[in-house]
Design a protein around this motif. Structure first.
Motif, PDB file in Angstrom:
ATOM      1  N   SER A 259       0.835  -1.214   0.000  1.00  0.00           N
ATOM      2  CA  SER A 259       0.000   0.000   0.000  1.00  0.00           C
ATOM      3  C   SER A 259       0.864   1.256   0.000  1.00  0.00           C
ATOM      4  O   SER A 259       0.566   2.232  -0.696  1.00  0.00           O
ATOM      5  N   ASN A 260       1.953   1.225   0.784  1.00  0.00           N
ATOM      6  CA  ASN A 260       2.886   2.351   0.792  1.00  0.00           C
ATOM      7  C   ASN A 260       3.490   2.567  -0.596  1.00  0.00           C
ATOM      8  O   ASN A 260       3.544   3.691  -1.102  1.00  0.00           O
ATOM      9  N   GLU A 261       3.940   1.460  -1.199  1.00  0.00           N
ATOM     10  CA  GLU A 261       4.568   1.543  -2.526  1.00  0.00           C
ATOM     11  C   GLU A 261       3.581   2.009  -3.592  1.00  0.00           C
ATOM     12  O   GLU A 261       3.939   2.747  -4.507  1.00  0.00           O
ATOM     13  N   LEU A 262       2.343   1.560  -3.458  1.00  0.00           N
ATOM     14  CA  LEU A 262       1.304   1.952  -4.401  1.00  0.00           C
ATOM     15  C   LEU A 262       1.120   3.478  -4.376  1.00  0.00           C
ATOM     16  O   LEU A 262       1.045   4.132  -5.427  1.00  0.00           O
ATOM     17  N   CYS A 263       1.073   4.052  -3.173  1.00  0.00           N
ATOM     18  CA  CYS A 263       0.944   5.510  -3.023  1.00  0.00           C
ATOM     19  C   CYS A 263       2.169   6.230  -3.582  1.00  0.00           C
ATOM     20  O   CYS A 263       2.043   7.264  -4.246  1.00  0.00           O
ATOM     21  N   GLU A 264       3.355   5.675  -3.328  1.00  0.00           N
ATOM     22  CA  GLU A 264       4.585   6.286  -3.840  1.00  0.00           C
ATOM     23  C   GLU A 264       4.604   6.270  -5.366  1.00  0.00           C
ATOM     24  O   GLU A 264       4.980   7.263  -5.999  1.00  0.00           O
ATOM     25  N   GLY A 265       4.175   5.148  -5.958  1.00  0.00           N
ATOM     26  CA  GLY A 265       4.119   5.035  -7.414  1.00  0.00           C
ATOM     27  C   GLY A 265       3.136   6.018  -8.018  1.00  0.00           C
ATOM     28  O   GLY A 265       3.414   6.664  -9.033  1.00  0.00           O
ATOM     29  N   GLN A 266       1.978   6.151  -7.369  1.00  0.00           N
ATOM     30  CA  GLN A 266       0.960   7.096  -7.852  1.00  0.00           C
ATOM     31  C   GLN A 266       1.465   8.534  -7.736  1.00  0.00           C
ATOM     32  O   GLN A 266       1.221   9.358  -8.624  1.00  0.00           O
ATOM     33  N   ALA A 267       2.194   8.840  -6.659  1.00  0.00           N
ATOM     34  CA  ALA A 267       2.752  10.191  -6.475  1.00  0.00           C
ATOM     35  C   ALA A 267       3.751  10.510  -7.586  1.00  0.00           C
ATOM     36  O   ALA A 267       3.763  11.620  -8.124  1.00  0.00           O
ATOM     37  N   LEU A 268       4.585   9.526  -7.928  1.00  0.00           N
ATOM     38  CA  LEU A 268       5.544   9.727  -9.020  1.00  0.00           C
ATOM     39  C   LEU A 268       4.807   9.969 -10.336  1.00  0.00           C
ATOM     40  O   LEU A 268       5.182  10.849 -11.115  1.00  0.00           O
ATOM     41  N   ASP A 269       3.756   9.192 -10.574  1.00  0.00           N
ATOM     42  CA  ASP A 269       2.968   9.339 -11.797  1.00  0.00           C
ATOM     43  C   ASP A 269       2.377  10.751 -11.898  1.00  0.00           C
ATOM     44  O   ASP A 269       2.393  11.374 -12.966  1.00  0.00           O
ATOM     45  N   LEU A 270       1.865  11.249 -10.775  1.00  0.00           N
ATOM     46  CA  LEU A 270       1.319  12.615 -10.746  1.00  0.00           C
ATOM     47  C   LEU A 270       2.417  13.645 -11.003  1.00  0.00           C
ATOM     48  O   LEU A 270       2.219  14.618 -11.732  1.00  0.00           O
ATOM     49  N   GLU A 271       3.576  13.416 -10.399  1.00  0.00           N
ATOM     50  CA  GLU A 271       4.701  14.328 -10.574  1.00  0.00           C
ATOM     51  C   GLU A 271       5.142  14.366 -12.046  1.00  0.00           C
ATOM     52  O   GLU A 271       5.487  15.424 -12.577  1.00  0.00           O
ATOM     53  N   PHE A 272       5.104  13.202 -12.698  1.00  0.00           N
ATOM     54  CA  PHE A 272       5.513  13.119 -14.107  1.00  0.00           C
ATOM     55  C   PHE A 272       4.654  14.005 -15.004  1.00  0.00           C
ATOM     56  O   PHE A 272       5.110  14.472 -16.048  1.00  0.00           O
ATOM     57  N   GLU A 273       3.400  14.226 -14.599  1.00  0.00           N
ATOM     58  CA  GLU A 273       2.489  15.039 -15.418  1.00  0.00           C
ATOM     59  C   GLU A 273       2.998  16.469 -15.585  1.00  0.00           C
ATOM     60  O   GLU A 273       2.696  17.128 -16.575  1.00  0.00           O
ATOM     61  N   ASN A 274       3.757  16.939 -14.604  1.00  0.00           N
ATOM     62  CA  ASN A 274       4.258  18.325 -14.633  1.00  0.00           C
ATOM     63  C   ASN A 274       5.643  18.437 -15.246  1.00  0.00           C
ATOM     64  O   ASN A 274       6.248  19.513 -15.223  1.00  0.00           O
ATOM     65  N   ARG A 275       6.155  17.331 -15.780  1.00  0.00           N
ATOM     66  CA  ARG A 275       7.486  17.358 -16.381  1.00  0.00           C
ATOM     67  C   ARG A 275       7.394  17.086 -17.869  1.00  0.00           C
ATOM     68  O   ARG A 275       6.513  16.353 -18.321  1.00  0.00           O
ATOM     69  N   GLU A 276       8.311  17.686 -18.617  1.00  0.00           N
ATOM     70  CA  GLU A 276       8.275  17.460 -20.070  1.00  0.00           C
ATOM     71  C   GLU A 276       8.601  16.007 -20.394  1.00  0.00           C
ATOM     72  O   GLU A 276       7.997  15.410 -21.267  1.00  0.00           O
TER      73      GLU A 276
END
Length: 346
Positions: free
Chosen positions: A150-167
């Motif tokens: 569950s922790n890793e799932l949240c971390e992965g989702q956070a990275l995915d969201l962060e990627f949206e703001n990067r070229e």
């Protein structure tokens, strides 16, 4: 996911049989009760279907190490509840309007109730673990495994969201993201099954490696299908990831290998058509033509082939991990399921 004909027939039948057992306990934990609106929202995705692949992995992994699958029913339900909780919250973050052919939870009940429904599904997962008919020691290990996932799932989702703001993101960054977002829960599914079924740590770790690699292959193949699948079978426009500007392994490979001219051409389309184009003065046929040109660029640079190869290599690595397990129908089912992940058509 295509439940087709041929070598997978018997596997699909067993998945359906196991899904019935899982659903019985699943809806026991999320019954129709007051507050009615909360439980209706929480039951929405489980009632909408889904193949119950992760619970199937839990039960089959238990059998693959010589254990009794019935002992793993509640842990399997816990995994399915965590999966559905993540879908509810993902859909809110992505503002998606449909899931499994039905309106998303937040679309029907609003964002506040959807968040609560997701929270309820999450808490019910731990109630499911508490009901498991296994030793306190095994229960503690199951709990530890699911919490870590569950922790890793949240971390992965956070990275995915962060990627949206990067070229752009690198191949390494993308692989780290999907290891958490999709790999962790498949890993936990197989590992939990192993914990219930055996004391043999070598077997448990082998199942864990199988799950991690299969989960990552599943996500990469999803990204491939978005670009090459039949639109009717896929149930959404081909190239929708390009429209949204989604950072995938395919796109990461392209940006690491394309020249500036090709990148410039690709970026004219990438992420420019997120959401519905109707009412924006944009002609859908023109969008499709531009997206197809972008897909051709990805093909020319070998990026789609690269991702397909990586997905297949992950499946090979997954099934190699199972070589330490005794041969059985359950082990064969896990191997078949892994192979199917990169042969499905949607």
């Amino acid at each position: 996911m295509k439940m087709g004909v041929g070598k997978y027939d018997e596997l699909f039948n067993r998945i359906k049989e196991r899904a019935k057992l899982v659903d019985e306990k699943l809806f026991e934990l999320i019954p129709e009760k007051e507050p009615k609106v909360l439980y209706e929202a929480a039951r929405h995705y489980p009632l909408a279907g889904g193949k119950r692949i992760r619970p199937f992995v839990v039960l089959t992994a238990t059998e693959a190490v010589g254990g009794n699958a019935l002992k793993a029913i509640y842990p399997a339900v816990a995994i399915e509840l965590i999966h559905n909780y993540s879908l509810v919250h993902d859909d809110i973050m992505d503002m998606d309007e449909t899931r499994r052919g039905k309106p998303t939870v937040h679309k029907v009940w609003g964002i506040n109730m959807a968040i609560l429904a997701g929270d309820l599904l999450f808490s019910k997962a731990f109630e499911a673990i508490s009901r498991a008919e296994i030793s306190p020691e095994k229960k503690a290990k199951v709990l530890e495994t699911i919490v870590k996932a569950s922790n890793e799932l949240c971390e992965g989702q956070a990275l995915d969201l962060e990627f949206e703001n990067r070229e752009m993101v690198s191949i390494e960054e993308y692989m780290r993201m999907i290891s958490g977002k999709t790999g962790a829960l498949f890993d936990a599914s197989a590992k939990v099954g192993g914990i219930v079924g055996t004391e043999n740590e070598e077997y448990i770790e082998a199942l864990s490696r199988w799950g991690r690699n299969v989960g990552m292959a599943f996500q990469i193949w999803d990204d491939v299908l978005d670009l090459i699948a039949d639109e009717e079978k896929l149930g959404k426009p081909v190239g929708s990831d390009i429209r949204k500007g989604k950072k995938t392994l395919i796109v990461a490979h392209f940006f690491e290998n394309a020249d500036e001219k090709a990148k410039e051409k690709f970026l004219k389309v990438f992420g420019k058509y997120a959401g519905d184009v109707k009412g924006k003065g944009i002609i859908e046929e023109d969008v499709k033509a531009e997206v197809m040109e972008a897909i051709e660029l990805l093909k020319e640079h070998g990026s789609i082939d690269y991702a397909s190869r990586i997905a297949r290599e992950l499946v090979e690595k997954a099934n190699e991990a199972l070589n330490v397990l005794p041969e059985s129908r359950a082990r064969k089912d896990l191997e078949l399921l892994a192979s199917f992940m990169v042969e499905r058509e949607y």
